[in-house]
Design a protein around this motif. Structure first.
Motif, PDB file in Angstrom:
ATOM      1  N   PHE A 270       0.972  -1.283   0.051  1.00 27.38           N
ATOM      2  CA  PHE A 270      -0.077   0.009   0.098  1.00 27.38           C
ATOM      3  C   PHE A 270       0.764   1.299  -0.120  1.00 27.38           C
ATOM      4  CE2 PHE A 270      -4.589   1.150   1.143  1.00 27.38           C
ATOM      5  CZ  PHE A 270      -4.250   2.698   0.930  1.00 27.38           C
ATOM      6  N   VAL A 271       1.053   1.861  -1.201  1.00 32.36           N
ATOM      7  CA  VAL A 271       1.941   3.136  -1.220  1.00 32.36           C
ATOM      8  C   VAL A 271       1.309   4.409  -1.330  1.00 32.36           C
ATOM      9  CG1 VAL A 271       3.880   3.948  -2.634  1.00 32.36           C
ATOM     10  CG2 VAL A 271       3.469   1.358  -2.515  1.00 32.36           C
ATOM     11  N   SER A 272       1.618   5.364  -0.649  1.00 33.07           N
ATOM     12  CA  SER A 272       1.072   6.439  -1.053  1.00 33.07           C
ATOM     13  C   SER A 272       2.132   7.529  -1.546  1.00 33.07           C
ATOM     14  CB  SER A 272       0.380   7.167   0.478  1.00 33.07           C
ATOM     15  OG  SER A 272      -0.659   6.458   1.089  1.00 33.07           O
ATOM     16  N   LEU A 273       1.142   8.244  -2.322  1.00 30.81           N
ATOM     17  CA  LEU A 273       2.016   9.353  -3.060  1.00 30.81           C
ATOM     18  C   LEU A 273       1.739  10.800  -2.636  1.00 30.81           C
ATOM     19  CD1 LEU A 273       3.904   8.916  -5.475  1.00 30.81           C
ATOM     20  CD2 LEU A 273       2.032   9.251  -6.842  1.00 30.81           C
ATOM     21  N   VAL A 274       2.572  11.505  -2.101  1.00 31.67           N
ATOM     22  CA  VAL A 274       2.141  12.771  -1.158  1.00 31.67           C
ATOM     23  C   VAL A 274       2.954  13.847  -1.972  1.00 31.67           C
ATOM     24  CG1 VAL A 274       1.265  12.072   0.951  1.00 31.67           C
ATOM     25  CG2 VAL A 274       3.704  12.854   0.546  1.00 31.67           C
ATOM     26  N   GLY A 275       2.500  15.337  -2.198  1.00 34.07           N
ATOM     27  CA  GLY A 275       3.366  16.252  -2.719  1.00 34.07           C
ATOM     28  C   GLY A 275       2.453  17.421  -2.919  1.00 34.07           C
ATOM     29  N   PRO A 276       2.983  18.446  -3.154  1.00 28.47           N
ATOM     30  CA  PRO A 276       2.214  19.898  -3.189  1.00 28.47           C
ATOM     31  C   PRO A 276       1.025  19.673  -4.435  1.00 28.47           C
ATOM     32  CG  PRO A 276       4.501  20.196  -3.598  1.00 28.47           C
ATOM     33  CD  PRO A 276       4.196  18.671  -3.557  1.00 28.47           C
ATOM     34  N   SER A 277      -0.028  20.594  -4.486  1.00 28.92           N
ATOM     35  CA  SER A 277      -0.738  20.652  -5.454  1.00 28.92           C
ATOM     36  C   SER A 277      -0.171  20.594  -6.790  1.00 28.92           C
ATOM     37  CB  SER A 277      -1.857  21.608  -4.849  1.00 28.92           C
ATOM     38  OG  SER A 277      -2.723  21.844  -6.092  1.00 28.92           O
ATOM     39  N   GLY A 278      -0.477  19.904  -7.851  1.00 25.46           N
ATOM     40  CA  GLY A 278       0.170  20.392  -9.198  1.00 25.46           C
ATOM     41  C   GLY A 278       1.557  19.827  -9.236  1.00 25.46           C
ATOM     42  N   CYS A 279       1.885  18.835  -8.230  1.00 24.93           N
ATOM     43  CA  CYS A 279       3.225  18.599  -8.817  1.00 24.93           C
ATOM     44  C   CYS A 279       3.340  17.323  -9.604  1.00 24.93           C
ATOM     45  CB  CYS A 279       3.816  18.005  -7.284  1.00 24.93           C
ATOM     46  SG  CYS A 279       3.212  16.570  -6.640  1.00 24.93           S
ATOM     47  N   GLY A 280       2.106  16.662 -10.286  1.00 23.70           N
ATOM     48  CA  GLY A 280       2.061  15.688 -10.809  1.00 23.70           C
ATOM     49  C   GLY A 280       1.783  14.351 -10.573  1.00 23.70           C
ATOM     50  N   LYS A 281       1.123  14.375  -9.260  1.00 22.03           N
ATOM     51  CA  LYS A 281       0.616  13.090  -8.643  1.00 22.03           C
ATOM     52  C   LYS A 281      -0.386  12.424  -9.568  1.00 22.03           C
ATOM     53  CE  LYS A 281      -1.004  15.149  -4.790  1.00 22.03           C
ATOM     54  NZ  LYS A 281      -0.685  16.478  -5.273  1.00 22.03           N
TER      55      LYS A 281
ATOM     56  N   LEU B 133      10.039  18.377   4.487  1.00 26.81           N
ATOM     57  CA  LEU B 133      10.238  18.004   3.086  1.00 26.81           C
ATOM     58  C   LEU B 133       9.339  19.065   2.119  1.00 26.81           C
ATOM     59  CD1 LEU B 133      10.496  14.272   2.802  1.00 26.81           C
ATOM     60  CD2 LEU B 133      12.592  15.841   2.527  1.00 26.81           C
ATOM     61  N   LEU B 134       8.232  19.127   2.530  1.00 26.02           N
ATOM     62  CA  LEU B 134       7.232  19.638   1.405  1.00 26.02           C
ATOM     63  C   LEU B 134       6.971  21.269   1.617  1.00 26.02           C
ATOM     64  CD1 LEU B 134       4.402  17.150   1.472  1.00 26.02           C
ATOM     65  CD2 LEU B 134       6.136  17.756  -0.270  1.00 26.02           C
TER      66      LEU B 134
ATOM     67  N   ARG C  88       5.313  26.331  -0.238  1.00 20.16           N
ATOM     68  CA  ARG C  88       5.385  28.007  -0.198  1.00 20.16           C
ATOM     69  C   ARG C  88       5.749  28.566  -1.502  1.00 20.16           C
ATOM     70  NH1 ARG C  88       6.133  30.792   4.415  1.00 20.16           N
ATOM     71  NH2 ARG C  88       5.568  29.807   6.247  1.00 20.16           N
ATOM     72  N   ARG C  89       6.789  27.660  -2.126  1.00 17.54           N
ATOM     73  CA  ARG C  89       7.274  27.897  -3.498  1.00 17.54           C
ATOM     74  C   ARG C  89       5.859  28.192  -4.484  1.00 17.54           C
ATOM     75  NH1 ARG C  89      11.937  26.298  -3.326  1.00 17.54           N
ATOM     76  NH2 ARG C  89      11.261  24.235  -3.480  1.00 17.54           N
TER      77      ARG C  89
END
Ligand code: ADP
Ligand code: MG
Length: 264
Positions: free
Chosen positions: A42-53, A252-253, A258-259
């Protein structure tokens, strides 16, 4: 009766890049993503909005051809992305079909007879307590119930691979907590490989064996973390180890988020 485990599937993404052509020029959504998803994880992918998830998920689903690199499906019958196991955030049900037909649709693609499709759909709906709603239409249900129907469609197909794109993203926190528990219970019966996109770090920690953290666009992999805490993990009271993990992922995020917002 114990259900047999889903057939082992390994997904290997090699140097995956995805670009979109838009009116403003080329958008580079993913850059050099190399990632191996092991059987039954069970793998989750997290990242900022619009990062390509979602882009990565669509590429793994075979709905999008990468601009560079490739994806190998080891253990899939024809070496291609196993179909049928995609759950999206909203509107994942067909409004013109009853709840039963929505769930059974996952089997129609596999060419299974109508009576068997309906029996399997009804068994799922009974197991999750939706048996009183088999003849309802999606608009007669709450958003949370509709998502359980969408998950049912993916689950009844006995998919080797479940691809979930923020399936609980439109739900309130309490509903999300309940459905996270339900999803884990269902997943543990057969343990298909799951790739679960979320922007909710806590949700990723509650659910996953492993969390892949992505940078802002173009999405690259910043970290790939095993989650050691035993399940069940209550999302309301994370133990110290989980809080430390949450802190690590947020560090990490934070800069990436912020960017993306142009907040200094
Ligand atoms: P996420 O799911 O992480 O929020 P997406 O994968 O949806 O991100 O999108 C990644 C980037 O690609 C975003 O900048 C988005 O605007 C862009 N993008 C996504 N789909 C398209 C498309 N069909 N055409 C042009 N740009 C797109
Ligand atoms: Mg998305």
């Amino acid at each position: 009766m114990v259900a047999p485990a889903a057939a082992a599937l390994t997904v290997r993404c090699h140097d995956l890049s995805c670009r979109y052509a838009s009116a403003r020029g080329v958008v580079e959504a993913l850059r050099d993503v190399t990632l191996t998803l092991a059987p039954h994880q069970f793998v989750s992918l997290v990242g900022p909005s619009g990062c390509g998830k979602s882009t990565l998920l669509r590429a793994v689903a075979g709905l999008l051809a990468p601009s560079g690199g490739n994806i190998v499906f080891d253990g899939a019958p024809d070496g291609r992305s196993p179909r049928g196991g995609l759950v999206v955030q909203e509107n994942g049900t067909f409004p013109w079909m009853t709840v039963r037909d929505n769930v059974a649709f996952g089997l129609e693609l596999a060419g299974i007879s109508r009576s068997e499709r309906e029996a399997k759909a009804d068994a799922y709906l009974a197991r999750v307590g939706l048996d009183a709603f088999t003849a309802h239409f999606p608009h007669e249900l709450s958003v949370g119930m509709r998502q359980r129907v969408a998950i049912g469609r993916a689950i009844v197909a006995d998919a080797q691979l479940l691809l979930m794109d923020e399936p609980f993203g439109a739900l309130d926190a309490q509903t999300r907590w309940v459905l996270q528990g339900e999803l884990l219970r269902i997943w543990e019966e057969r343990r298909p490989l799951v790739l679960f996109v979320t922007h909710d770090i806590q949700e990723a920690i509650t659910l996953s064996d492993r969390i892949v953290v992505m940078s802002g666009r173009p999405g690259r992999i910043l970290d790939d973390i095993s989650v050691p805490m035993p399940r069940p993990r209550a999302p309301r009271v994370l133990p110290p180890a989980a809080l430390a993990l949450q802190d690590h992922i947020w560090h990490l995020l934070e800069g990436e988020v912020r960017r993306g917002l142009a907040v200094r």
